[in-house]
Design a protein around this motif. Structure first.
Motif, PDB file in Angstrom:
ATOM      1  N   HIS A  14       0.833  -1.213   0.000  1.00 50.87           N
ATOM      2  CA  HIS A  14       0.000   0.000   0.000  1.00 50.87           C
ATOM      3  C   HIS A  14       0.865   1.260   0.000  1.00 50.87           C
ATOM      4  CE1 HIS A  14      -3.632  -2.257   0.276  1.00 50.87           C
ATOM      5  NE2 HIS A  14      -3.292  -2.800   1.435  1.00 50.87           N
ATOM      6  N   LEU A  15       1.957   1.244   0.750  1.00 48.09           N
ATOM      7  CA  LEU A  15       2.837   2.411   0.775  1.00 48.09           C
ATOM      8  C   LEU A  15       3.557   2.591  -0.568  1.00 48.09           C
ATOM      9  CD1 LEU A  15       4.183   2.103   4.410  1.00 48.09           C
ATOM     10  CD2 LEU A  15       2.553   3.795   3.523  1.00 48.09           C
TER      11      LEU A  15
ATOM     12  N   THR B 137       2.163   1.895  -3.399  1.00 46.18           N
ATOM     13  CA  THR B 137       1.121   2.518  -4.219  1.00 46.18           C
ATOM     14  C   THR B 137       1.069   4.011  -3.954  1.00 46.18           C
ATOM     15  OG1 THR B 137      -0.226   0.510  -4.302  1.00 46.18           O
ATOM     16  CG2 THR B 137      -1.379   2.607  -4.654  1.00 46.18           C
ATOM     17  N   VAL B 138       1.081   4.394  -2.679  1.00 43.46           N
ATOM     18  CA  VAL B 138       1.056   5.810  -2.314  1.00 43.46           C
ATOM     19  C   VAL B 138       2.253   6.525  -2.939  1.00 43.46           C
ATOM     20  CG1 VAL B 138       1.313   7.427  -0.385  1.00 43.46           C
ATOM     21  CG2 VAL B 138      -0.250   5.472  -0.185  1.00 43.46           C
ATOM     22  N   GLU B 139       3.420   5.935  -2.814  1.00 41.69           N
ATOM     23  CA  GLU B 139       4.626   6.559  -3.361  1.00 41.69           C
ATOM     24  C   GLU B 139       4.539   6.718  -4.881  1.00 41.69           C
ATOM     25  OE1 GLU B 139       9.487   6.089  -3.209  1.00 41.69           O
ATOM     26  OE2 GLU B 139       8.240   4.477  -2.440  1.00 41.69           O
TER      27      GLU B 139
ATOM     28  N   LEU C 192       1.946   9.507  -5.762  1.00 43.14           N
ATOM     29  CA  LEU C 192       2.442  10.846  -5.448  1.00 43.14           C
ATOM     30  C   LEU C 192       3.621  11.240  -6.329  1.00 43.14           C
ATOM     31  CD1 LEU C 192       2.176  10.849  -1.559  1.00 43.14           C
ATOM     32  CD2 LEU C 192       0.621  11.902  -3.216  1.00 43.14           C
TER      33      LEU C 192
ATOM     34  N   LEU D  46      -5.070   6.457  -3.931  1.00 38.75           N
ATOM     35  CA  LEU D  46      -4.541   6.917  -2.642  1.00 38.75           C
ATOM     36  C   LEU D  46      -5.524   6.610  -1.513  1.00 38.75           C
ATOM     37  CD1 LEU D  46      -3.014  10.406  -3.478  1.00 38.75           C
ATOM     38  CD2 LEU D  46      -1.780   8.352  -2.763  1.00 38.75           C
TER      39      LEU D  46
ATOM     40  N   ALA E  65      -5.579   2.887  -0.649  1.00 43.32           N
ATOM     41  CA  ALA E  65      -4.361   2.461   0.050  1.00 43.32           C
ATOM     42  C   ALA E  65      -4.424   2.884   1.517  1.00 43.32           C
ATOM     43  CB  ALA E  65      -3.126   3.056  -0.622  1.00 43.32           C
ATOM     44  N   PHE E  66      -4.785   4.141   1.779  1.00 42.64           N
ATOM     45  CA  PHE E  66      -4.866   4.600   3.168  1.00 42.64           C
ATOM     46  C   PHE E  66      -6.014   3.939   3.917  1.00 42.64           C
ATOM     47  CE2 PHE E  66      -2.310   8.288   1.643  1.00 42.64           C
ATOM     48  CZ  PHE E  66      -1.229   8.064   2.485  1.00 42.64           C
TER      49      PHE E  66
ATOM     50  N   GLU F  14      -6.391   9.703   4.799  1.00 43.97           N
ATOM     51  CA  GLU F  14      -7.628   9.371   4.080  1.00 43.97           C
ATOM     52  C   GLU F  14      -8.563  10.588   4.027  1.00 43.97           C
ATOM     53  OE1 GLU F  14     -10.311   5.442   4.462  1.00 43.97           O
ATOM     54  OE2 GLU F  14     -10.293   6.718   6.231  1.00 43.97           O
TER      55      GLU F  14
END
Length: 68
Positions: free
Chosen positions: A18-19, A21-23, A26, A39, A42-43, A66
């Motif tokens: 998940h992190l 994906t966030v990276e 962004l 985002l 993932a959160f 979130e």
């Protein structure tokens, strides 16, 4: 907090996904609805997993992200 090494290992592996994906989202600089949805998911997943394992700090951080 739950004292189960196997669950924490699974949590760590899923959190990493998940992190990542966030990276990626962004770093990609996308501002479209699909990027925002990725985002949020993932959160949201991080929030739920951390709540289930009794990690309130992680839950709080994920919930704030979130909300943003």
């Amino acid at each position: 907090m739950i004292d189960d090494a196997a669950l924490w290992e699974e949590f760590a592996a899923e959190s990493e996904e998940h992190l990542d994906t966030v990276e990626r989202v962004l770093a990609g600089g996308a501002h479209d609805r699909a990027a925002v949805d990725r985002l949020f998911r993932a959160f949201h997943s991080l929030k739920g997993m951390s709540d289930a394992l009794g990690a309130p700090g992680m839950k709080t951080v994920a919930h704030r992200a979130e909300d943003i």
